[in-house]
Design a protein around this motif. Structure first.
Motif, PDB file in Angstrom:
ATOM      1  N   LYS A 468     -71.768 -35.361  46.362  1.00 39.57           N
ATOM      2  CA  LYS A 468     -72.022 -34.254  47.016  1.00 39.57           C
ATOM      3  C   LYS A 468     -70.975 -33.209  47.288  1.00 39.57           C
ATOM      4  O   LYS A 468     -71.103 -32.507  47.883  1.00 39.57           O
ATOM      5  CB  LYS A 468     -72.435 -35.030  48.204  1.00 39.57           C
ATOM      6  N   THR A 469     -69.713 -33.784  46.896  1.00 41.12           N
ATOM      7  CA  THR A 469     -68.434 -32.903  47.113  1.00 41.12           C
ATOM      8  C   THR A 469     -67.831 -32.735  45.884  1.00 41.12           C
ATOM      9  O   THR A 469     -67.673 -33.265  44.928  1.00 41.12           O
ATOM     10  CB  THR A 469     -67.735 -33.757  48.354  1.00 41.12           C
ATOM     11  N   ALA A 470     -66.808 -31.884  45.940  1.00 40.79           N
ATOM     12  CA  ALA A 470     -65.791 -31.712  44.709  1.00 40.79           C
ATOM     13  C   ALA A 470     -64.537 -32.620  44.911  1.00 40.79           C
ATOM     14  O   ALA A 470     -63.493 -32.393  44.038  1.00 40.79           O
ATOM     15  CB  ALA A 470     -65.473 -30.129  44.803  1.00 40.79           C
ATOM     16  N   ALA A 471     -64.685 -33.467  46.030  1.00 40.72           N
ATOM     17  CA  ALA A 471     -63.381 -34.323  45.986  1.00 40.72           C
ATOM     18  C   ALA A 471     -62.942 -35.293  45.024  1.00 40.72           C
ATOM     19  O   ALA A 471     -64.034 -36.066  44.830  1.00 40.72           O
ATOM     20  CB  ALA A 471     -63.195 -34.804  47.471  1.00 40.72           C
ATOM     21  N   PRO A 472     -61.772 -35.238  44.362  1.00 37.03           N
ATOM     22  CA  PRO A 472     -61.900 -36.458  43.360  1.00 37.03           C
ATOM     23  C   PRO A 472     -61.747 -37.647  43.999  1.00 37.03           C
ATOM     24  O   PRO A 472     -62.344 -38.521  43.123  1.00 37.03           O
ATOM     25  CB  PRO A 472     -60.245 -35.992  42.898  1.00 37.03           C
ATOM     26  N   VAL A 473     -61.654 -37.759  45.253  1.00 43.15           N
ATOM     27  CA  VAL A 473     -61.730 -39.349  45.711  1.00 43.15           C
ATOM     28  C   VAL A 473     -63.261 -39.741  45.728  1.00 43.15           C
ATOM     29  O   VAL A 473     -63.477 -40.995  45.590  1.00 43.15           O
ATOM     30  CB  VAL A 473     -61.192 -39.099  47.277  1.00 43.15           C
ATOM     31  N   GLU A 474     -64.117 -38.817  45.642  1.00 43.73           N
ATOM     32  CA  GLU A 474     -65.454 -39.380  45.761  1.00 43.73           C
ATOM     33  C   GLU A 474     -65.995 -39.962  44.363  1.00 43.73           C
ATOM     34  O   GLU A 474     -66.505 -41.018  44.348  1.00 43.73           O
ATOM     35  CB  GLU A 474     -66.481 -38.077  46.087  1.00 43.73           C
ATOM     36  N   GLY A 475     -65.431 -39.318  43.304  1.00 40.47           N
ATOM     37  CA  GLY A 475     -65.752 -39.938  42.136  1.00 40.47           C
ATOM     38  C   GLY A 475     -64.794 -41.301  41.711  1.00 40.47           C
ATOM     39  O   GLY A 475     -65.489 -42.154  41.203  1.00 40.47           O
ATOM     40  N   HIS A 476     -63.706 -41.225  42.245  1.00 42.42           N
ATOM     41  CA  HIS A 476     -63.125 -42.561  42.384  1.00 42.42           C
ATOM     42  C   HIS A 476     -63.755 -43.658  42.982  1.00 42.42           C
ATOM     43  O   HIS A 476     -63.988 -44.828  42.439  1.00 42.42           O
ATOM     44  CB  HIS A 476     -61.729 -42.194  42.930  1.00 42.42           C
ATOM     45  N   ALA A 477     -64.235 -43.536  44.183  1.00 43.65           N
ATOM     46  CA  ALA A 477     -65.036 -44.668  44.867  1.00 43.65           C
ATOM     47  C   ALA A 477     -66.258 -44.731  44.249  1.00 43.65           C
ATOM     48  O   ALA A 477     -66.570 -45.938  44.325  1.00 43.65           O
ATOM     49  CB  ALA A 477     -65.264 -43.983  46.400  1.00 43.65           C
ATOM     50  N   ALA A 478     -67.022 -43.775  43.610  1.00 37.84           N
ATOM     51  CA  ALA A 478     -68.127 -44.249  42.789  1.00 37.84           C
ATOM     52  C   ALA A 478     -67.984 -44.994  41.643  1.00 37.84           C
ATOM     53  O   ALA A 478     -68.828 -45.931  41.484  1.00 37.84           O
ATOM     54  CB  ALA A 478     -68.769 -42.857  42.449  1.00 37.84           C
TER      55      ALA A 478
END
Length: 647
Positions: A468-478
């Motif tokens: 839902k966001t463009a933050a790289p930490v989101e992909g890392h957490a996923a």
């Protein structure tokens, strides 16, 4: 606290509204017939058969008398509407349902405000025609002995029976002592027979599975006084997910007059996981101390960080003595189960509004806001002087979220977690068709939950994760977290975009919502050690970084979450069970056969879950199959690994 006698069969519950067609709303009865059935048949169980629905009513009525409540006929159902005859009947506790509020009419004659005894109790017995028997027999398809009110004592039951028979006090052909002696004689017979069966079953399971653990004590009469057990898979789960546990001791098995203690946690997919069971003759300090000691022995002396229990002073003292380094909290789920009996009659039609306000206060962030809100709530609903409200407020530091921040709870105190734990315990207790098969049937339920969990996990993992966001930490957490844990963090990350941050001095920051002009949370960042902390203490409580910390990390151009804040317990990949538990030299071939069997069981669970009838059939047939399998001789695998046997 008081322990309500409960045995839960979570099938389909009757509605809490009006009584069914053809049944008088006041048709409440307490049977006076002497129980002539054998011990096992005196307690309703799933699959029990009756020649008529009246015979089922008679047995349930007698069972209710022994427990301390009365019953009434509730509603009836016909298959596919009308014209097919009666196919299903419900009998319920006399306190089931809620009395609807009467409209106030100024011109109407003033009536007395009678206090209703109904408090939404969910105890019931459901029977249906057995199609396999040509429709000539009735079979129990649902049973719950879960009461949200105190049960009556023998002397109170005597008074009700005198009123029912319209006789003067003391004119019944038997005395209160006769009733106590009768019940005691049944229970003593059951205790002697069932305790032997239970202990022998533990020995049988131990012979077939060296990793199964159990322990027990006996009284002066050589009868089992306390007994506890745990399975190999449960001990493995505890190794990873035993950081926060719920110990539910609110259930008492009426058939053997023993307290049932259940240890449960939450796994990395946000689903309940079973750890251990204990049956205790007395719910006193000595028994609880024994139960805690044995549990620690089962779990290799590894104590949880947090244990949540009911309001029981003996249990509180036992935890303080045996788990001195463990945070003891009260499970709001166990406490709230008593709310209907505490407040339904007092609040009437305002009960639901009060309950919503209670949970709003429970989830507040500030202890000051909680205390002020509590005072307003008491005034709004006129609860000054209510002893339950006073007790709840006095113990708020043990259950209210604002006071528990900083202590790890693994989601066990949140409403979704509370609901899942409740459902799991109800399914666990539904295994009690008879005590002599309790251990193997609990194993079936635990295995069922494991298989259902694997299916849900596979479904979650197969779904595309939506960022839902463009933050790289989101992909890392996923990529690291399970879908359950990731979506919890994702919610915080989305909210973080609505927060402003202010660099105070050094490594200190203030973070608050962009619409606020005061308040906020203090965030501290240690760049050298990559350590971040927030005054809201969400990470310490859940293992998930809060929006305030994420706001600071993204502002500081962090594209990955530091390893400190990716707890292993929320990872997609968890440590695998030891291969020695599966087989010996032929481990490879055995492992493939196990995986094939697991696949078949997974399909079974999927198909059975499509309807209630399928689930009833699957549960019944699997129980029979498991009993047949356990009767087969076992040729132990030879392994070089030494197995530590524990009684």
């Amino acid at each position: 606290g008081d322990l309500l006698e409960q045995r839960v069969y979570p099938m389909e519950r009757p509605s809490s509204g009006e009584d069914g067609e053809g049944d008088s709303p006041n048709e409440t009865r307490i049977s006076l017939e002497t129980a002539a059935a054998e011990a096992d048949d005196s307690v309703p169980y799933i699959g029990q058969r009756f020649p008529t629905h009246e015979a089922a009513y008679e047995l349930y009525s007698g069972f209710a008398k022994q427990c301390g409540f009365s019953i009434r006929r509730h509603r009836t159902e016909g298959k596919d509407g009308v014209g097919k005859g009666l196919t299903r009947r419900y009998f319920v506790c006399h306190r089931a349902g809620n009395t609807p509020a009467k409209p106030f009419d100024d011109g109407a004659k003033q009536q007395r405000n009678r206090k209703s005894s109904r408090c939404g109790c969910q105890a019931y017995l459901r029977i249906g025609r057995d199609a396999g028997a040509g429709g000539l027999e009735w079979r129990v398809t649902g049973f719950s002995n879960h009461h949200n009110h105190e049960l009556l004592r023998q002397d109170e039951m005597m008074r009700i029976m005198e009123l029912e028979k319209c006789v003067q006090p003391g004119s019944l052909p038997f005395t209160e002592k006769d009733v106590r002696n009768l019940i005691h004689s049944f229970r003593r017979f059951e205790l002697e027979e069932e305790s032997v069966d239970l202990l022998q079953m533990c020995r049988n399971v131990k012979e077939k599975d060296p990793n199964f653990k159990y322990d027990f004590t006996k009284d002066a009469n050589n009868c089992v006084e306390n007994i506890a057990w745990s399975y190999a898979s449960s001990i493995q789960s505890y190794e990873v997910f035993g950081d926060a546990v719920v110990l539910d001791t609110t259930h008492r098995l009426t058939s053997i007059d023993m307290t049932l203690g259940i240890w449960i946690g939450m796994n990395n997919h946000g689903m309940p996981c079973f750890f251990s069971c204990a049956l205790l003759r007395e719910g006193n300090l000595q028994s609880f101390i024994w139960a805690l000691q044995v549990f620690l022995n089962f779990m290799n002396r590894k104590a949880p960080q947090t244990v949540l229990t009911d309001q029981n002073m003996h249990l509180k003292e036992a935890v303080q003595k045996e788990l001195p380094n463990t945070k003891h909290a009260l499970s709001i789920g166990l406490i709230a189960s008593r709310f209907p009996s505490w407040f339904n009659a007092v609040l009437g039609r305002h009960y639901n509004d009060w309950e919503n306000e209670f949970y709003r206060l429970h989830n507040m962030e500030s202890t000051m806001d909680f205390d002020l809100g509590w005072s307003d709530m008491v005034s709004c609903y006129g609860l000054h002087g209510n002893r339950h409200i006073a007790s709840l407020f006095a113990s708020r530091k043990l259950w209210a979220s604002p006071y528990l921040r900083g202590h790890f709870l693994a989601g066990l105190a949140a409403l979704p977690g509370i609901s899942k734990i409740k459902d799991f315990i109800q399914r666990l207790l539904s295994a009690q068709t008879c005590l002599s098969r309790l251990i193997e049937q609990v194993a079936v339920v635990v295995d069922y939950k494991d298989q259902a969990g694997e299916q849900q996990i596979a479904q979650q993992n197969s779904e595309n994760t939506i960022l839902k966001t463009a933050a790289p930490v989101e992909g890392h957490a996923a990529a690291v977290f399970t879908p359950y844990a990731f979506y919890e963090l994702q919610d915080e990350l989305v909210e973080a975009a609505h927060y402003a941050y202010f660099h105070l001095e050094g490594n200190a920051f203030l973070v608050r919502h962009h619409t606020k002009t005061d308040g906020g949370c203090n965030v501290t960042w240690n760049q050298k050690e990559e350590l971040i902390s927030c005054s809201c203490q969400m990470f310490e409580s859940s293992g998930i970084l809060c929006r305030h910390a994420l706001r600071v990390l993204t502002t500081l151009n962090y594209f990955q979450i530091p390893d400190h804040y990716l707890p292993v317990r929320w990872h997609r990949t968890q440590p695998q069970p030891s291969k020695s538990l599966i087989g010996g030299p032929d481990h490879g071939r055995s492992y493939e056969r196990v995986k094939a069997l697991q696949s078949m069981v997974s399909v079974l669970v999927s198909e059975a879950g499509k309807s209630e009838e399928r689930m009833d059939l699957a549960t019944q047939e699997v129980s029979v199959l498991l009993s047949r399998i356990r009767q087969q001789p076992v040729v132990p695998n030879v392994s070089g690994d030494s197995v530590r046997r524990q009684r």
